[in-house]
Design a protein around this motif. Sequence first.
Motif, PDB file in Angstrom:
ATOM      1  N   GLY A   1       4.079   1.076  -7.413  1.00 44.17           N
ATOM      2  CA  GLY A   1       3.594  -0.291  -7.571  1.00 44.17           C
ATOM      3  C   GLY A   1       4.119  -0.875  -8.873  1.00 44.17           C
ATOM      4  N   TRP A   2       4.056  -2.205  -8.987  1.00 40.07           N
ATOM      5  CA  TRP A   2       4.641  -2.865 -10.150  1.00 40.07           C
ATOM      6  C   TRP A   2       4.030  -2.392 -11.473  1.00 40.07           C
ATOM      7  CZ3 TRP A   2       8.324  -4.784 -12.706  1.00 40.07           C
ATOM      8  CH2 TRP A   2       8.138  -5.630 -13.802  1.00 40.07           C
ATOM      9  N   ARG A   3       2.724  -2.253 -11.536  1.00 38.44           N
ATOM     10  CA  ARG A   3       2.090  -1.856 -12.801  1.00 38.44           C
ATOM     11  C   ARG A   3       2.556  -0.483 -13.255  1.00 38.44           C
ATOM     12  NH1 ARG A   3      -4.284  -3.772 -12.320  1.00 38.44           N
ATOM     13  NH2 ARG A   3      -3.875  -6.025 -12.201  1.00 38.44           N
ATOM     14  N   ALA A   4       2.596   0.467 -12.315  1.00 36.33           N
ATOM     15  CA  ALA A   4       3.021   1.823 -12.663  1.00 36.33           C
ATOM     16  C   ALA A   4       4.488   1.850 -13.067  1.00 36.33           C
ATOM     17  CB  ALA A   4       2.784   2.761 -11.477  1.00 36.33           C
ATOM     18  N   LEU A   5       5.305   1.122 -12.342  1.00 37.36           N
ATOM     19  CA  LEU A   5       6.729   1.092 -12.661  1.00 37.36           C
ATOM     20  C   LEU A   5       6.984   0.412 -14.001  1.00 37.36           C
ATOM     21  CD1 LEU A   5       8.468   0.255  -9.253  1.00 37.36           C
ATOM     22  CD2 LEU A   5       8.708   2.348 -10.598  1.00 37.36           C
ATOM     23  N   HIS A   6       6.299  -0.688 -14.231  1.00 40.55           N
ATOM     24  CA  HIS A   6       6.519  -1.445 -15.469  1.00 40.55           C
ATOM     25  C   HIS A   6       6.097  -0.624 -16.690  1.00 40.55           C
ATOM     26  CE1 HIS A   6       7.302  -4.868 -17.937  1.00 40.55           C
ATOM     27  NE2 HIS A   6       6.039  -5.000 -18.332  1.00 40.55           N
ATOM     28  N   LYS A   7       5.043   0.160 -16.523  1.00 35.34           N
ATOM     29  CA  LYS A   7       4.578   0.999 -17.628  1.00 35.34           C
ATOM     30  C   LYS A   7       5.592   2.097 -17.942  1.00 35.34           C
ATOM     31  CE  LYS A   7       0.632   3.797 -19.125  1.00 35.34           C
ATOM     32  NZ  LYS A   7      -0.716   4.299 -18.761  1.00 35.34           N
TER      33      LYS A   7
ATOM     34  N   HIS B   1       8.915   2.162 -16.810  1.00 29.83           N
ATOM     35  CA  HIS B   1      10.268   1.633 -17.007  1.00 29.83           C
ATOM     36  C   HIS B   1      10.165   0.148 -17.366  1.00 29.83           C
ATOM     37  CE1 HIS B   1      11.791   5.332 -15.147  1.00 29.83           C
ATOM     38  NE2 HIS B   1      10.952   5.115 -14.142  1.00 29.83           N
ATOM     39  N   PRO B   2       9.797  -0.179 -18.587  1.00 32.14           N
ATOM     40  CA  PRO B   2       9.545  -1.578 -18.959  1.00 32.14           C
ATOM     41  C   PRO B   2      10.747  -2.505 -18.828  1.00 32.14           C
ATOM     42  CG  PRO B   2       9.545  -0.136 -20.892  1.00 32.14           C
ATOM     43  CD  PRO B   2       9.531   0.751 -19.701  1.00 32.14           C
ATOM     44  N   ALA B   3      11.949  -1.966 -18.844  1.00 37.35           N
ATOM     45  CA  ALA B   3      13.140  -2.813 -18.725  1.00 37.35           C
ATOM     46  C   ALA B   3      13.516  -3.084 -17.272  1.00 37.35           C
ATOM     47  CB  ALA B   3      14.322  -2.168 -19.453  1.00 37.35           C
ATOM     48  N   LEU B   4      12.824  -2.426 -16.328  1.00 36.63           N
ATOM     49  CA  LEU B   4      13.172  -2.526 -14.911  1.00 36.63           C
ATOM     50  C   LEU B   4      12.538  -3.760 -14.265  1.00 36.63           C
ATOM     51  CD1 LEU B   4      14.415  -1.033 -12.362  1.00 36.63           C
ATOM     52  CD2 LEU B   4      12.111  -0.073 -12.035  1.00 36.63           C
ATOM     53  N   SER B   5      13.338  -4.516 -13.525  1.00 33.67           N
ATOM     54  CA  SER B   5      12.809  -5.612 -12.697  1.00 33.67           C
ATOM     55  C   SER B   5      12.725  -5.140 -11.257  1.00 33.67           C
ATOM     56  CB  SER B   5      13.720  -6.846 -12.794  1.00 33.67           C
ATOM     57  OG  SER B   5      13.661  -7.414 -14.082  1.00 33.67           O
ATOM     58  N   VAL B   6      11.821  -5.736 -10.486  1.00 37.73           N
ATOM     59  CA  VAL B   6      11.614  -5.335  -9.099  1.00 37.73           C
ATOM     60  C   VAL B   6      11.673  -6.554  -8.177  1.00 37.73           C
ATOM     61  CG1 VAL B   6       9.995  -4.312  -7.441  1.00 37.73           C
ATOM     62  CG2 VAL B   6      10.208  -3.334  -9.739  1.00 37.73           C
ATOM     63  N   VAL B   7      12.397  -6.423  -7.088  1.00 37.05           N
ATOM     64  CA  VAL B   7      12.395  -7.417  -6.021  1.00 37.05           C
ATOM     65  C   VAL B   7      11.856  -6.712  -4.772  1.00 37.05           C
ATOM     66  CG1 VAL B   7      13.785  -8.884  -4.516  1.00 37.05           C
ATOM     67  CG2 VAL B   7      14.320  -8.743  -6.962  1.00 37.05           C
ATOM     68  N   ALA B   8      10.689  -7.140  -4.322  1.00 34.42           N
ATOM     69  CA  ALA B   8      10.015  -6.501  -3.185  1.00 34.42           C
ATOM     70  C   ALA B   8      10.138  -7.371  -1.944  1.00 34.42           C
ATOM     71  CB  ALA B   8       8.544  -6.259  -3.516  1.00 34.42           C
ATOM     72  N   ILE B   9      10.845  -6.874  -0.940  1.00 35.84           N
ATOM     73  CA  ILE B   9      10.949  -7.578   0.335  1.00 35.84           C
ATOM     74  C   ILE B   9       9.737  -7.197   1.186  1.00 35.84           C
ATOM     75  CG2 ILE B   9      12.324  -7.898   2.429  1.00 35.84           C
ATOM     76  CD1 ILE B   9      14.792  -7.080   0.823  1.00 35.84           C
ATOM     77  N   VAL B  10       8.976  -8.197   1.624  1.00 37.12           N
ATOM     78  CA  VAL B  10       7.796  -7.962   2.462  1.00 37.12           C
ATOM     79  C   VAL B  10       7.889  -8.845   3.704  1.00 37.12           C
ATOM     80  CG1 VAL B  10       6.324  -7.283   0.536  1.00 37.12           C
ATOM     81  CG2 VAL B  10       6.468  -9.693   1.187  1.00 37.12           C
ATOM     82  N   GLY B  11       7.015  -8.597   4.660  1.00 38.01           N
ATOM     83  CA  GLY B  11       7.026  -9.413   5.869  1.00 38.01           C
ATOM     84  C   GLY B  11       6.464 -10.796   5.628  1.00 38.01           C
ATOM     85  N   ALA B  12       5.288 -10.834   5.002  1.00 40.80           N
ATOM     86  CA  ALA B  12       4.613 -12.100   4.710  1.00 40.80           C
ATOM     87  C   ALA B  12       4.080 -12.024   3.285  1.00 40.80           C
ATOM     88  CB  ALA B  12       3.481 -12.349   5.706  1.00 40.80           C
TER      89      ALA B  12
ATOM     90  N   SER C   1       0.822  -1.213   0.000  1.00 37.96           N
ATOM     91  CA  SER C   1       0.000   0.000   0.000  1.00 37.96           C
ATOM     92  C   SER C   1       0.854   1.260   0.000  1.00 37.96           C
ATOM     93  CB  SER C   1      -0.933   0.002   1.217  1.00 37.96           C
ATOM     94  OG  SER C   1      -0.175  -0.053   2.429  1.00 37.96           O
ATOM     95  N   ALA C   2       1.992   1.227   0.676  1.00 39.13           N
ATOM     96  CA  ALA C   2       2.889   2.384   0.701  1.00 39.13           C
ATOM     97  C   ALA C   2       3.497   2.619  -0.679  1.00 39.13           C
ATOM     98  CB  ALA C   2       3.987   2.167   1.737  1.00 39.13           C
ATOM     99  N   LEU C   3       3.838   1.550  -1.367  1.00 37.60           N
ATOM    100  CA  LEU C   3       4.390   1.683  -2.719  1.00 37.60           C
ATOM    101  C   LEU C   3       3.348   2.266  -3.674  1.00 37.60           C
ATOM    102  CD1 LEU C   3       6.396  -1.659  -3.044  1.00 37.60           C
ATOM    103  CD2 LEU C   3       7.341   0.654  -2.879  1.00 37.60           C
ATOM    104  N   GLU C   4       2.095   1.828  -3.515  1.00 37.27           N
ATOM    105  CA  GLU C   4       1.033   2.356  -4.377  1.00 37.27           C
ATOM    106  C   GLU C   4       0.854   3.857  -4.155  1.00 37.27           C
ATOM    107  OE1 GLU C   4      -0.509   0.929  -6.796  1.00 37.27           O
ATOM    108  OE2 GLU C   4       0.229  -1.121  -6.501  1.00 37.27           O
ATOM    109  N   LYS C   5       0.914   4.290  -2.892  1.00 31.71           N
ATOM    110  CA  LYS C   5       0.759   5.719  -2.589  1.00 31.71           C
ATOM    111  C   LYS C   5       1.873   6.536  -3.223  1.00 31.71           C
ATOM    112  CE  LYS C   5      -1.691   5.190   1.829  1.00 31.71           C
ATOM    113  NZ  LYS C   5      -1.599   5.378   3.317  1.00 31.71           N
TER     114      LYS C   5
END
Length: 303
Positions: free
Chosen positions: A118-124, A126-137, A110-114
């Motif tokens: 978020g992945w969709r916005a970033l991918h649109k 920066h299409p060449a960018l990969s994301v590794v998201a560390i979360v608690g669960a 939710s913080a990333l979306e704010k």
Amino acid sequence: MATTPRPAPTLKPLRGVRVLSLALNLPGPAAFMRLKAMGATCVKAEPPGPKGAPAGTSGDPMGQYNAQAYATLHDGIKVVTIDLKSERGQATLHKELARTDVLLTSFRPSALEKLQLGWRALHKRHPALSVVAIVGAPGARAEEPGHDLTYLADAGLVTGLDLPATLFADMGGALMASEAVLKAVLARKLRGQSSFQEVALSEAAAWLALPRSWGLTQPSGAVGGAHAGYRVYPCKDGRVAVAALEPHFAASLCAAAQVPLNSPRDLFKPVTHAAIEAFLKGQTRQQLDRLAVEKDIPLHTLA
């Protein structure tokens, strides 16, 4: 004349790969230590320091409560200050992302979306960018609050009132995050596509807990205390961690202690435990260190 062989060069599979991290505290920076060692160009973006704090104060909480750990984690890492909540900060971030291969985060979804990260916005954008998201669960539980201790407790790795000896979930998660970066780079090379991966600290704890779930480290398990050759015993001036698990090591231990050993099952008998304990209790650390070398017994003495 014989020449001394040169040490093999260290593999740098991520040389030329640029990774940007927004991850604070321990897992993200610990993953960066691994990525830098593999040759990646590592840049970390931190928020501004707390209001009223001395100039130069890190915006990463780790830099505020343990300067030594922070310094070690960020040795050789380029750190830039970016206020993600400001237009100027967002512009600076996206300028960095335009030349970044993998982004590492540790925010709740939710913080990333704010922050429009978020992945969709970033991918649109920066299409060449990969994301590794560390979360608690994982999944829907990614919004739940938690920390290393709660993830270890959930995995059955908190067995008493003492705190665990280290931050197993955080460090295990860091290894999984660095592995995820490797997977992202490999997938990009093989398929030409960027990717999104989620690394959950709770899953890192669950992975580390597998030997316990299999019964190996339970009190009735061979490496949980039931085997007389795999235990921590008192000695004359300290303690000794004995790991004589394989039959030949166990036989050497029993021979040194003059304990009869007719069958591997004897090592699970209380009388064998008592006899080995009595022998070790009468030895000094120095004597046991010497015994380990002379008899090829895996043990380590402790104060």
